[in-house]
Design an enzyme around this catalytic site. Structure first.
Site, mmCIF file in Angstrom:
data_model
loop_
_atom_site.group_PDB
_atom_site.id
_atom_site.type_symbol
_atom_site.label_atom_id
_atom_site.label_comp_id
_atom_site.label_asym_id
_atom_site.label_seq_id
_atom_site.Cartn_x
_atom_site.Cartn_y
_atom_site.Cartn_z
ATOM 1 N N TRP A 149 6.103 3.592 9.954
ATOM 2 C CA TRP A 149 5.504 4.610 10.820
ATOM 3 C C TRP A 149 6.484 5.710 11.216
ATOM 4 C CZ3 TRP A 149 8.730 4.491 14.831
ATOM 5 C CH2 TRP A 149 9.390 3.282 15.089
ATOM 6 N N LYS A 173 -0.436 1.675 1.331
ATOM 7 C CA LYS A 173 -0.834 1.086 2.611
ATOM 8 C C LYS A 173 0.085 1.629 3.700
ATOM 9 C CE LYS A 173 0.264 -1.820 5.596
ATOM 10 N NZ LYS A 173 -0.306 -1.276 6.783
ATOM 11 N N PRO A 174 -0.399 2.588 4.470
ATOM 12 C CA PRO A 174 0.462 3.138 5.528
ATOM 13 C C PRO A 174 0.542 2.176 6.718
ATOM 14 C CG PRO A 174 -1.700 4.216 5.546
ATOM 15 C CD PRO A 174 -1.731 3.219 4.416
ATOM 16 N N GLY A 226 10.505 -1.068 5.627
ATOM 17 C CA GLY A 226 10.124 -1.669 6.906
ATOM 18 C C GLY A 226 11.173 -2.687 7.318
ATOM 19 N N SER A 227 10.728 -3.729 7.980
ATOM 20 C CA SER A 227 11.672 -4.689 8.550
ATOM 21 C C SER A 227 12.171 -5.697 7.500
ATOM 22 C CB SER A 227 10.976 -5.462 9.673
ATOM 23 O OG SER A 227 9.876 -6.165 9.136
ATOM 24 N N GLU A 248 13.448 -1.178 1.284
ATOM 25 C CA GLU A 248 14.338 -0.419 2.167
ATOM 26 C C GLU A 248 14.144 -0.989 3.559
ATOM 27 O OE1 GLU A 248 15.129 2.492 4.674
ATOM 28 O OE2 GLU A 248 14.158 3.907 3.277
ATOM 29 N N LEU A 249 15.146 -1.739 4.021
ATOM 30 C CA LEU A 249 14.914 -2.634 5.162
ATOM 31 C C LEU A 249 15.717 -2.310 6.414
ATOM 32 C CD1 LEU A 249 14.791 -5.953 3.112
ATOM 33 C CD2 LEU A 249 12.962 -4.331 3.611
ATOM 34 N N CYS A 282 16.130 4.739 10.122
ATOM 35 C CA CYS A 282 16.929 3.624 9.608
ATOM 36 C C CYS A 282 18.387 4.025 9.373
ATOM 37 C CB CYS A 282 16.300 3.047 8.355
ATOM 38 S SG CYS A 282 15.830 4.308 7.210
ATOM 39 N N GLU A 383 19.411 -3.936 14.796
ATOM 40 C CA GLU A 383 19.050 -2.522 14.760
ATOM 41 C C GLU A 383 18.302 -2.188 16.059
ATOM 42 O OE1 GLU A 383 16.175 -1.621 11.698
ATOM 43 O OE2 GLU A 383 17.155 0.279 11.264
HETATM 44 P P1 ADP Z 1 8.361 -1.826 11.446
HETATM 45 O O1 ADP Z 1 9.338 -2.478 12.342
HETATM 46 O O2 ADP Z 1 8.801 -0.569 10.787
HETATM 47 O O3 ADP Z 1 6.968 -1.740 11.992
HETATM 48 P P2 ADP Z 1 7.273 -3.691 9.566
HETATM 49 O O4 ADP Z 1 8.012 -4.373 8.483
HETATM 50 O O5 ADP Z 1 6.562 -4.516 10.558
HETATM 51 O O6 ADP Z 1 8.362 -2.774 10.235
HETATM 52 O O7 ADP Z 1 6.257 -2.645 8.979
HETATM 53 C C1 ADP Z 1 6.510 -1.790 7.889
HETATM 54 C C2 ADP Z 1 5.284 -1.709 7.019
HETATM 55 O O8 ADP Z 1 4.999 -3.015 6.513
HETATM 56 C C3 ADP Z 1 4.022 -1.283 7.751
HETATM 57 O O9 ADP Z 1 3.187 -0.570 6.866
HETATM 58 C C4 ADP Z 1 3.422 -2.609 8.122
HETATM 59 O O10 ADP Z 1 2.055 -2.497 8.374
HETATM 60 C C5 ADP Z 1 3.693 -3.389 6.859
HETATM 61 N N1 ADP Z 1 3.646 -4.857 7.016
HETATM 62 C C6 ADP Z 1 3.848 -5.600 8.126
HETATM 63 N N2 ADP Z 1 3.650 -6.909 7.880
HETATM 64 C C7 ADP Z 1 3.295 -7.004 6.575
HETATM 65 C C8 ADP Z 1 2.968 -8.077 5.685
HETATM 66 N N3 ADP Z 1 2.920 -9.325 6.113
HETATM 67 N N4 ADP Z 1 2.670 -7.779 4.402
HETATM 68 C C9 ADP Z 1 2.705 -6.518 3.974
HETATM 69 N N5 ADP Z 1 3.003 -5.467 4.744
HETATM 70 C C10 ADP Z 1 3.310 -5.692 6.018
#
Ligand code: ADP
Length: 482
Positions: A149, A173-174, A226-227, A248-249, A282, A383
């Protein structure tokens, strides 16, 4: 019923089961819009669309793909104001930064449209006299792209455009916090003439959609930002069909200020890198290591700059720092700061949520400086993703490098010094994917972006970003003896 629709096979559709999810403005807590909540069946339809569109798109000449991408770019830019506003409404960042983000998204489209025309193979010297070896680069197939996001336009453009230029078809998938920008971008691609099925967007619950991507063997690549927690889960799940992954984590960037640094330039770089998007990037500097000889003037100058920052709704033109994305983010930032103070850190400014007037309805946190930060504190390892600067003094170069390398992450690091030889030697010893020397603007469309260690696998941007969506095929050609 959702007001917004998803893009599947060139059609704007609701979730088949009619379910929806709300999107809120992090500055006001108000509802921005409703989006469809896709089911596993909706995802299968979207993957099916991408799969059936793949052969024709893969065989479309790169120059034609470039033309359609360029038309999409014009379509995006013609709606620049509207999309920038949407970014600020769902993500919170100041409007100026949202405008910049739309421009860079457009720049990514331009770069990859052209770069797709340079997806070269090789002619390889063959050990056999009557044979020739060569390679071609071909698109991987259907790519699932999961975006975060914090840069809702930039991340979609960077990844999806590389995939499309390489000849892949995509299902995006945003993040559920910021799906509206992705849908607006999808509209630009659709209006630009990208054929039905080549680019699809599904919105809704991440677990449902993520699992559907993993289970579907037609998905050949997962590109995720994401995470680390979710990245690991996807990497494990991708093993089933041995899907390609790019991850990219996140990061924990060190910002090292050597004794000979130009202090004002270092502070300028730190302010812009740290407070962009309220620290929710990040590559944001997470920990400043400053040579002890500069500590006192550094803290004094930095405090006066940080105290002048204006925190508020991103739609207000005076705002420097917007809200955090949600309550969880606010709690995480507060807990990092409180934990540091409990363990003996010195709070120089900030250190609390902002609640005056209407601010309590949003997720505002005061820009904060902590000094005397030690390795025992959570902020040194995790982080923070917020407007907090953690500062520690150091004596020797080795000590600074060791501290900088002591986290599990390895995305970015910054180094300020006037000694170029020292800069090169230290940059080579930092365990990260990117080093900014006397500069913090390390993200460029032309350059590879990505990390090592827990920060992930693969690179986006530059020519590496295109290669990430291709496979190399070898051809061994027998020819008639001379
Ligand atoms: P952030 O801390 O940036 O929200 P997330 O890893 O939770 O990090 O989210 C990054 C992306 O991954 C978002 O699009 C989120 O909806 C998606 N996401 C979260 N959980 C899952 C999952 N179990 N499988 C696939 N995508 C996911």
């Amino acid at each position: 019923m959702a007001l917004q629709k998803m893009l599947i096979y060139g059609e704007w559709v609701p979730a088949a089961a009619g379910r929806s999810i709300s999107v809120y403005n992090p500055a006001t807590g108000e509802l921005v819009d409703e989006i469809p909540a896709a089911s596993a069946e909706d995802v299968a339809t979207a993957v099916g669309a991408a799969h059936s569109a793949f052969p024709a798109w893969a065989h479309t000449p790169a120059v034609k793909r470039a033309e359609l991408l360029d038309r999409s770019r014009h379509s995006l830019l013609s709606r620049r104001e509207e999309i920038a506003r949407l970014i600020t409404e769902e993500c919170g960042k100041p409007l100026r930064q949202s405008h910049g983000e739309v421009n860079v998204a457009a720049d990514f489209i331009r770069w990859y449209a052209e770069e797709g025309r340079r997806s070269y193979g090789e002619w390889i010297p063959d050990p056999l006299p009557d044979r020739r070896l060569l390679t071609i680069r071909q698109p991987i197939g259907v790519a699932a792209i999961i975006t975060p996001w914090n840069f809702p336009a930039y991340m979609v453009a960077r990844t999806a455009t590389a995939a499309l230029a390489a000849g892949c078809t995509v299902v995006i998938k945003p993040a559920r916090q910021t799906p509206l920008t992705a849908l607006a971008l999808a509209r630009a691609f659709n209006d630009g003439g990208i054929p039905p099925g080549v680019l699809n967007v599904v919105t809704g619950d991440a677990n449902v959609i993520g699992q559907a991507f993993l289970d579907d063997q037609r998905v050949r690549k997962i590109s995720f930002a994401g995470s680390p927690k979710v990245g690991k889960l996807l990497m494990r799940g991708a093993a089933n069909h041995v899907k390609r992954v790019s991850l990219e984590l996140g990061g924990h960037a060190a910002f090292i200020i050597m004794s000979d640094a130009a202090l004002d330039r270092a502070i300028d770089g730190l302010m812009s890198a740290k407070f962009q998007n309220a620290g929710q990037t990040c590559i944001a500097p997470n920990h400043v290591y400053v040579h002890s000889s500069l500590l006192a003037p550094f803290l004094e100058l930095l405090s006066s700059r940080v105290e002048r920052l204006k925190v508020g709704n991103g739609l207000d033109s005076e705002t420097d720092v917007g809200p955090l994305i949600n309550r969880d983010a606010l709690e995480k930032v507060s807990s990092h700061v409180n934990d540091a103070i409990d363990h003996g850190a010195r709070l120089l400014t900030g250190g609390h949520q902002l609640t005056a007037d209407d601010q309590a309805k949003g997720n505002f946190y005061a820009p904060t400086i902590l000094a005397d930060v030690t390795p025992q504190m959570r902020i040194t390892r995790e982080e923070t993703f917020g407007p907090v600067i953690a500062v520690t003094a150091f004596e020797t170069d080795d000590e600074a490098i060791e501290r900088a390398n002591s986290t599990q992450y390895g995305l970015a690091a910054y180094l300020y010094t006037r000694d170029i030889s020292k800069a090169i030697r230290i940059a080579e010893r930092l365990d990260v994917g990117m080093v900014g020397v006397n500069d913090t603007r390390i993200a460029a469309v032309e350059a590879p972006f990505g990390g090592v260690k827990l920060s992930g696998i693969g690179r986006e941007g530059g020519r590496e970003g295109l290669a990430a969506f291709t496979e190399t095929k070898q051809l061994a050609l027998r020819i008639e003896p001379a």
